[in-house]
Design a protein around this motif. Structure first.
Motif: not given
Lengths: 256, 553
Positions: A189-191, A200, A248, B485-486, B490, B493-495, B520-522, B524-529
């Protein structure tokens, strides 16, 4: 002179394809991703009738890998064929079930999604082979728990050549094993670039093409527009995406 | 000899001929019997095993007619109307049945009659010699002193001349069974009988029989005996009105049923199929290839019949009769009506592969039957020369997957009208159902799909069970700043959020369900949860918990 060379080349390619028993690799056969530089590298786009492997760069990027597979499948399913998703207990425990409303929001038509729940890994390969051979299936997405060997993927590659769909093998980690897939992608995933309200933005993928039988490799960041069902080049969208400030992924790769 | 605890004592419920000749009687206490003959061998009764056993015999009897009814504990009734000629007449059918049963080691009493009641009575109480050639006796087992004795009767019925011909075979196995195996031996004494009551001869056949042959309760039989009515002929001589007044209407009903005055239907164990074809083998076949080849040949024969009637099959059943009596049933459903034998063959190939070792051919199959259980009108369709039909290819794929994995595993997603995320999308079988509760054809499961109730963004992957996370928020109501998480930390950065979902009070009976604030959050790696806080701070709970519910792309 130039034109005749190109003609000769394509005639030769067709001849070789006939000898090798596969379809000639033509642009019509490929699924355009809509990003010029990526399509050019792939020789026209993601090849239909072939296997593609998608690996998340780390377990955190599993969602992104599934997302990229879904995006490709959504593009492939534009002409009304179905997409088959093979669901295994391991994948469900690890990354969750495909969620209907989320798929709809991602740009997918629910009427076009078929879910097959499979418990045994031997059945996964069987279902995948049957589905890839079927003409009514535009794409098959499988989240694999075990890495199939070269023979198994070769079998799948032969099946998908008959069917003409898109075979998407989503692995749950990076693997060095050989496979019969045409391309292999490492996905992270990218920012995203925040939207005007600080929320988002569009889903962004950091793609690394680590294997390509028909061309060079490469690395790109692309966006997915779920509304228009199209990939976007971040450079061409309304603002240039910021380059990732920290790498990272390297740290992750070093860690394991 | 079989014993069971009845009236606070172990009593004899079944015995073999040897025991009967020793003067023992059913219902006698085991202690009394042992006093007479100390070396008696007795086993406990097992009604459940008896039931399974009689059902397996009923399965086996499907080779004669699709209409087989159980007459527990020890009888079967077969409707052989329209089937007898396939075996060369009633006499030949009964002969064949008795011979095959005997070869498995049973004593069989069979009667063919016009009515169920008559067949039942004659099979159990008939004493006249059978008016047909006795079957070749196949005995060679050594007599064993204490074992089960099974009897069986075949009866046929014809309600009224001119009406649709029906016939019933009733077979009765009296007594318990030692173990459940068909090979349970018996011999000694010929309990075998075959009777064929000629059409319209029910009255004459029944007259000399005892009144117990009318399927009456034992106290009624005793009462009748006390007033001297021992034979059915005696009953026929008495005015009906007085019989009904003295002994109740059941006696009259049974009498009428036996004589064919009153209708009686057989409760079949399975719905009769629409179309049946079968293939018999003089020499049993065992190879899977041969079985599938036979199914394809039978499918070709079915296809011609289906084409004549303009129908296609939606549910096909293959019945494999093993030479040693076991019956294997396989069924394959389809999402659209089919006639093609090659398709049928492929479906059964998947079924055989799915059950794997469970279909042990043993000594081979001597009869294979293919039946269409559910049929549907299928009009001829014009196909093009070049383009293959993708919709048809897809439905064939669904059928194959369903045949191998079960249709519960081949699903489509359907939105559901609720805003609780985990229930807002449900899975339904991808196969089109053929009938609803009222027996009408239902539509495609997707035809009634409504738009998702909410246009808010939802994750593409949802965890069936939200995973607990440890989260830190700047303010109690705010989004998390970082979470674990696990075992991995994490940084957010954005929520975006919160999206507050309260539980539906009309479904929440206990009132303990907490509201959820979704973010919905992102990272720092860019993954979204997709994470939520369970419980509103200070209003619902003092210590809200955090969960991760889904993954975005």
């Amino acid at each position: 002179m130039q034109a005749s060379v190109a003609e000769n080349m394509s005639a030769l390619k067709r001849k070789i394809a006939a000898i090798e028993g596969r379809r000639p690799f033509e642009e019509a056969c490929a699924l355009r991703l809509g990003i010029k530089v990526v399509d050019a590298t792939l020789g026209g786009g993601l090849a239909r009738g072939a296997l593609h492997e998608l690996e998340p760069r780390g377990s955190i990027h599993c969602g992104a890998a599934s997302g990229f597979a879904l995006a490709c499948a959504a593009l492939a399913a534009r002409h009304g064929d179905d997409v088959l998703w093979i669901e295994t207990p391991f994948a469900v425990a690890e990354t969750g079930k495909p969620y209907g409303l989320g798929l709809e929001a991602f740009g997918f038509s629910l009427a076009r999604v078929l879910i097959v729940r499979v418990a045994r890994s031997i059945d996964v390969l069987w279902v995948m082979e049957e589905a890839l051979r079927c003409r009514g299936i535009a794409a098959v997405i499988t989240q694999l728990t075990e890495i199939p060997d070269l023979t198994a993927t070769r079998r799948l590659a032969l099946a998908v050549r008959d069917g003409g769909g898109l075979g998407l093998l989503v692995r749950h980690r990076v693997s060095p094993h050989a496979s019969a897939a045409l391309t292999r992608w490492q996905i992270a995933a990218a920012r995203s670039r925040s939207d005007a309200f600080g929320g988002l933005g569009r889903a962004a993928f950091d793609l690394t093409l680590t294997k390509n039988r028909h061309g060079p490799l490469g690395r790109w960041t692309i966006l997915w527009d779920h509304h228009d069902r199209a990939f976007l080049d971040p450079a061409l969208s309304f603002a240039v995406a910021r380059a990732p400030c920290d790498r990272s992924d390297r740290a992750l790769r070093r860690a394991g | 000899m079989v014993v069971a605890p009845i009236k606070s004592a172990l009593r004899l419920t079944a015995m073999n001929d040897v025991a009967a000749r020793l003067g023992l009687k059913l219902g006698m206490a085991l202690a009394d019997a042992r006093a007479m003959h100390p070396r008696l061998d007795a086993v406990d009764a097992d009604p459940l095993a008896d039931r399974h056993f009689i059902e397996s015999i009923a399965d086996w009897c499907d080779r004669y007619t699709p209409l087989v009814g159980l007459q527990p504990p020890d009888g079967l009734i077969l409707d052989i109307s329209g089937c007898a000629h396939l075996f060369g007449g009633e006499a030949a059918l009964v002969c064949d049945l008795v011979r095959r049963m005997q070869s498995h080691g049973f004593t069989v009493r069979a009667a063919v009659a016009d009515t169920v009641g008559c067949a039942w009575g004659v099979a159990r109480y008939g004493t006249q010699a059978a008016p047909l050639a006795p079957p070749p006796p196949e005995r060679g087992r050594s007599p064993t002193p204490a074992l089960s004795r099974d009897r069986r009767g075949v009866d046929r019925e014809r309600p009224s001349p001119g009406a649709q011909e029906r016939a019933d075979l009733s077979l009765s196995g009296r007594g318990g069974v030692c173990g459940t195996s068909i090979a349970s031996p018996l011999c000694e004494g010929s309990g075998d009988h075959q009777f064929i009551v000629p059409s319209g001869g029910a009255g004459a056949a029944l007259a000399p029989l005892p009144v117990a042959a009318l399927r009456l309760a034992s106290d009624v039989v005793t009462l009748l005996g006390q007033v001297g009515l021992k034979r059915i002929a005696d009953l026929l001589a008495v005015p009906r009105a007085s019989l009904a007044a003295r002994f109740g209407t059941e006696l009259i009903l049974r009498l009428d049923q036996a004589l064919g005055v009153d209708e009686e239907s057989i409760t079949a164990r399975r719905p009769p199929p629409c179309y049946v074809v079968e293939q018999r083998f003089a020499d049993p076949i065992a190879l899977e290839r041969d079985v599938l080849g036979t199914i394809q040949r039978l499918g070709d024969r079915l296809k011609a019949t289906l084409e004549q009637h303009g129908e296609g099959a939606r549910l096909v059943e293959a019945v494999l009769f093993r030479a040693d009596g076991k019956v294997v049933r396989l069924s394959a459903a389809t999402s659209r009506a089919i006639r093609d034998a090659a398709l049928v063959r492929r479906l059964f190939a998947e079924r055989l592969a799915a059950i794997g070792e469970a279909h042990d051919p043993g000594f081979g199959f001597d009869l294979i039957r293919l039946a269409v259980i559910v049929a549907e009108p299928l009009d001829p369709v014009q196909t093009g020369f070049d383009e293959s039909d993708h919709g048809q290819a897809l439905s064939e794929l669904i059928d194959r997957l369903g045949a191998r994995l079960g249709f519960r595993c081949v699903l489509r997603i359907k939105p559901h009208d609720t805003h609780i995320p985990e229930f807002a999308a449900i899975e339904v079988e991808a196969r089109r159902q053929w009938t609803d509760d009222r027996g009408r054809m239902t539509d495609d499961p997707l035809s009634s799909v409504v738009c998702p109730p909410s246009s808010a963004l939802r994750p593409i992957k949802l965890f069936a069970r939200p995973e607990p996370i440890e989260a830190v928020a700047e303010v109690p109501d705010g989004p998390p700043v970082r979470f674990r998480w696990r075992h991995v930390l994490h940084e957010v950065v954005v929520a975006e959020g919160p999206e507050r979902l309260a539980m539906e009070w009309w479904r929440d009976e206990t009132g303990t369900q907490l509201s959820r604030d979704y973010f919905r959050i992102e990272s720092r790696e860019g993954a979204r949860f997709w994470v939520y806080r369970e419980g509103l701070y200070e209003r619902e709970t003092a210590k809200p918990r955090w969960f991760l519910h889904g993954l975005f792309a």
